[in-house]
Design a protein around this motif. Structure first.
Motif, short mmCIF file in Angstrom:
data_model
loop_
_atom_site.label_atom_id
_atom_site.label_comp_id
_atom_site.label_asym_id
_atom_site.label_seq_id
_atom_site.Cartn_x
_atom_site.Cartn_y
_atom_site.Cartn_z
N CYS A 172 43.61 8.24 49.12
CA CYS A 172 42.33 9.03 49.63
C CYS A 172 42.06 9.59 48.58
CB CYS A 172 42.01 9.32 51.07
SG CYS A 172 40.04 9.93 50.68
N SER A 190 40.02 13.19 48.63
CA SER A 190 40.11 14.44 49.65
C SER A 190 41.18 15.25 48.67
CB SER A 190 40.69 13.78 51.00
OG SER A 190 41.07 15.41 51.63
N ALA A 223 28.53 11.99 54.17
CA ALA A 223 30.12 11.34 53.85
C ALA A 223 31.08 12.19 54.27
CB ALA A 223 30.23 10.65 53.37
N GLU A 250 33.19 12.32 58.02
CA GLU A 250 34.59 12.21 57.54
C GLU A 250 35.68 13.55 58.28
OE1 GLU A 250 34.98 9.68 54.08
OE2 GLU A 250 33.43 8.00 54.81
N GLY A 251 36.81 12.45 58.43
CA GLY A 251 38.20 13.70 58.65
C GLY A 251 37.86 14.77 59.82
#
Length: 777
Positions: free
Chosen positions: A77, A80, A194, A198-199
């Protein structure tokens, strides 16, 4: 367990994994964040049973990474910041360790390559806990460095704010956190769904700070907690970040006040971004009066003026890194200068640099207490006249309540007290009662004295700014250093005029045009005059064909007089923009000042004293503080006799000419009749404009070069209808008054004088003729 804890459990087990050669492998920790040492609390929750079962190292070359559905892990990813190979990673990598960039390498291929190079070597991921964020080289300079911006207080720095937001949100349930994130999106449109959804919590905090910045992220987190009825969490976060929130409120106040600058008389829509146009003037620690000694025609002024040496100059942002003679840091700094030299603008730039963390980061708070506001409090009794210093601070900064930090020994903060000349009361420096308690109420006069004395808030830096005639009442023993703004050098003048305009061709034309007048170039060491040059010529160059002839000098001095008078009415008499009409007292003050200037010209002196003011029915504050045309010169403490002068010798010459013209134009009197006592000119002839100029010409040519030459030039300029009818009409003179007649005879007189004048007088006589006859283009 969160996603990172799951990765930790799968990949690395045990606290003491041995490497080949007997060395111990430290427990794996979260890769370094782009914001420093930020790790999730769940990183430490490792299953002890699994840890005990893992007795041998796990080789990456032999390990296949599962992808459990409950974690949603993606090692590639690249969006990030947690997985990006950053400068912090490089700086914290221990010797011999290898960093694996999971965005671009296949672990199996990497392991095969390593096996070919060294068959017996086994690779281990080694990502130590990073240290505090690495600061730039500028921030790492020694504390004594002149450009050292200092370090933020730990409670105001990013790691503390990051951890506080993270800890607060970690206490929310999954449903509460989901609702919080949805509401957060309503508050802030700069971040995408998003990025928010996310996360885990750590990813969320990392992203909002990266996108919004730490201040905005903190504020929106607090607002969102309040909107979802998590008041306990909101109060908890406010308490943890209280010092940072106070700094943030002060920053917002200073940005609102100083981001845009209104030069001259404030007008709606006439604003510029301060950072864009600002050029730092020369600031000296040796105060010699700040009056420029240069003159176009006189090599030496009638009264000697000194100029500070270049080695005494100090940068604006280094004022509070100066030391006293005993080597101790300064506490109280006084900055002064002549009117129009840029004190208020320098305060604004200092504040903006602090808010943007460009300088003086170690100042936890910068609190502005303007003497204008203090004067308002003193006279309006709203709130009551007796207040404590803490109440005064809260009145000026309502968001900053309960500033208990100001009394802490390690709290480093600055109080800016500008416009000392606006506080028109005489302060009793000797007999004012001593107050050392920040919550004791007293009269504003007493609070000011004790604050400058150092009795109140002794840990504060204090910066007092004002015109010299005002700040001279502060006893020398109460100040650590007196600095003086000297204005612009020649290079700074051109830089300022260039930075003001996006159109570089226009800027180049203006710079070249104003340099055609030597006196105007000298006068432009005042930023105020530089602004006027830019404003006037910007408008003039909008007309086709402008610039063929050099500009005239007299209109600029009229503009300066008018603007300074308007500023006096606004700032000292609290007039509005629609109420700036000159009263009879205003006009009489200017005429009395001009009469005194003429007497000084006749005595060939540029210095006047208090008795001279009394002789001409002038008040000391009115002339030396409010008018913007005069200043006080420093004197030796043993002398005790205060002396004053005009902000430049040419202003004295202009005011003398204005007085002579006003008496001729309004009262039909020639006050220079006494100059013609031995002349063959009949006194009835002096009632005409030509007779007036004839008397000045005779006087000028009979004295050394420079003593009356500029006076003659200004008088010829005032005879021009553009000056006395258009520019002074409605201010000093009534609109209904007619133009001065007989200017053809004056022109003929100057033409004859140019043909027979000595060579050293020729250039000025031509300028006199141009001031009289050249029409505005």
């Amino acid at each position: 367990m969160d996603a990172d804890g799951e990765v930790e459990r799968i990949l690395y087990c045990g606290n003491g994994v041995k490497k080949k050669g007997g060395k111990k492998q430290e427990k794996w920790k979260r890769p370094p964040s782009s914001y420093g040492s930020m790790k999730s609390d769940s990183d430490e929750e490792i299953d002890e049973d699994i840890a005990e079962a893992c007795l041998s190292p796990v080789a990456l070359t032999q390990f296949e990474i599962p992808a459990p559905k409950d974690t949603g892990l993606q090692l590639i990813c690249c969006e990030s910041p947690e997985t990006i190979y950053t400068m912090t990673t490089q700086q914290t990598r221990p010797p011999g360790a290898m960093v694996i960039d999971t965005r671009s390498f296949d672990l199996v291929e990497l392991s095969k390559e390593d096996e070919e190079e060294e068959e017996d070597e086994i690779l281990f991921a080694d990502s130590p806990e990073p240290p505090e964020p690495v600061e730039s080289d500028e921030a790492m300079q020694t504390e004594t460095g002149s450009s050292q911006p200092g370090r933020l207080h730990p409670e105001q720095d990013l790691p503390h704010i990051f951890k506080s937001i993270q800890n607060t949100l970690t206490g929310l349930t999954w449903e509460e956190l989901h609702l919080f994130k949805i509401q957060f999106l309503h508050w802030e449109q700069a971040i995408t769904p998003a990025q928010v959804m996310e996360g885990d919590v750590l990813d969320f905090v990392d992203r909002i700070i990266e996108v919004l910045g730490q201040d905005r992220a903190l504020l929106h987190t607090i607002h969102t907690l309040k909107s979802v009825n998590k008041t306990t969490k909101e109060e908890e976060l406010r308490k943890q970040c209280d010092r940072a929130l106070i700094r943030l409120n002060l920053k917002q106040h200073l940005i609102r006040e100083h981001r845009f600058i209104c030069e001259g008389v404030p007008r709606q829509g006439k604003q510029n971004d301060l950072d864009t146009i600002y050029v730092e003037p020369q600031i000296s620690t040796c105060g010699l009066g700040g009056v420029h000694p240069s003159h176009e025609l006189r090599p030496h002024p009638p009264s000697p003026l000194q100029v500070p040496a270049a080695e005494t100059f100090v940068e604006l942002n280094s004022l509070f890194r100066l030391c006293k003679e005993n080597g101790q840091p300064v506490r109280t700094v006084v900055t002064t200068g002549i009117p129009g030299i840029g004190m208020s603008v320098s305060v604004g730039k200092f504040c903006l640099d602090w808010t943007e963390l460009r300088a003086n980061r170690d100042l936890q708070f910068v609190i502005k207490l303007s003497f204008r506001n203090l004067w308002y409090l003193r006279n309006k009794n709203l709130p009551p006249s007796k207040m404590s210093i803490m109440e005064v601070i809260e009145y000026n900064h309502p968001e900053c309540k309960n500033m208990k930090y100001l009394e802490e020994a390690d709290c480093k903060f600055l109080i800016i007290m500008d416009s000392f000349d606006c506080y028109q009361a005489a302060l009793d420096w000797k007999n004012s009662p001593v107050i050392s308690d920040s919550y004791t109420q007293a009269h504003p006069d007493v609070l000011i004295v004790n604050l400058i004395r150092g009795n109140l808030l002794p840990g504060a830096f204090v910066w007092v700014l004002g015109r010299r005639a005002a700040i001279s009442q502060i006893p020398a023993e109460l100040t650590d250093v007196i600095t003086e703004i000297q204005g612009f050098s020649n290079e700074m003048k051109d830089e300022y005029l260039t930075r003001r305009f996006r159109d570089q061709a226009l800027a180049a034309n203006i710079v070249a045009h104003y340099q055609r007048l030597p006196t105007l170039r000298i006068l432009c060491h005042q930023p105020f005059v530089c602004w006027m040059v830019a404003t006037v010529f910007e408008r003039c160059f909008s007309y086709q064909g402008y610039g063929a002839n050099p500009p005239k000098l007299t209109p600029f001095y009229i503009n300066i007089l008018v603007v300074q008078t308007y500023r006096k009415l606004q700032f000292y008499y609290e007039r509005t923009n629609n109420d700036l009409k000159w009263s009879r007292d205003d006009k009489q003050m200017l005429m009395n000042l001009g009469r005194m200037a003429l007497k000084m010209l006749e005595r060939n002196t540029s210095v006047f004293f208090e008795e001279d003011l009394k002789e001409h029915s002038l008040k000391l504050p009115e002339v030396t503080v409010f008018s913007g045309l005069c200043t006080e010169l420093p004197t030796a403490p043993s002398n005790g006799k205060r002396k004053f002068c005009f902000v430049h010798l040419t202003f004295q010459e202009f005011m003398a000419a204005l007085y002579v013209f006003e008496m001729f134009y309004v009262e039909s009197k020639n006050v220079l009749d006494s100059w013609l006592a031995k002349s063959h000119t009949h006194k009835h002839q002096t009632k005409s404009a030509a007779g007036l100029i004839q008397s000045v010409l005779e006087r000028t040519l009979s004295f050394p070069l420079g003593q009356y030459d500029m006076f003659l030039r200004f008088l010829c300029g005032l005879l021009c209808p553009d000056c006395h009818k258009k520019m002074l009409g409605g201010n000093l003179f009534q609109h209904s008054m007619p133009k001065v007649g007989g200017l053809e005879e004056v022109q003929q007189l100057l033409d004859r004088m140019i043909q027979s004048a000595p060579p050293e007088r020729l250039a000025n006589l031509k300028e006199c003729l141009r001031e009289l006859t050249q029409e505005d283009e």
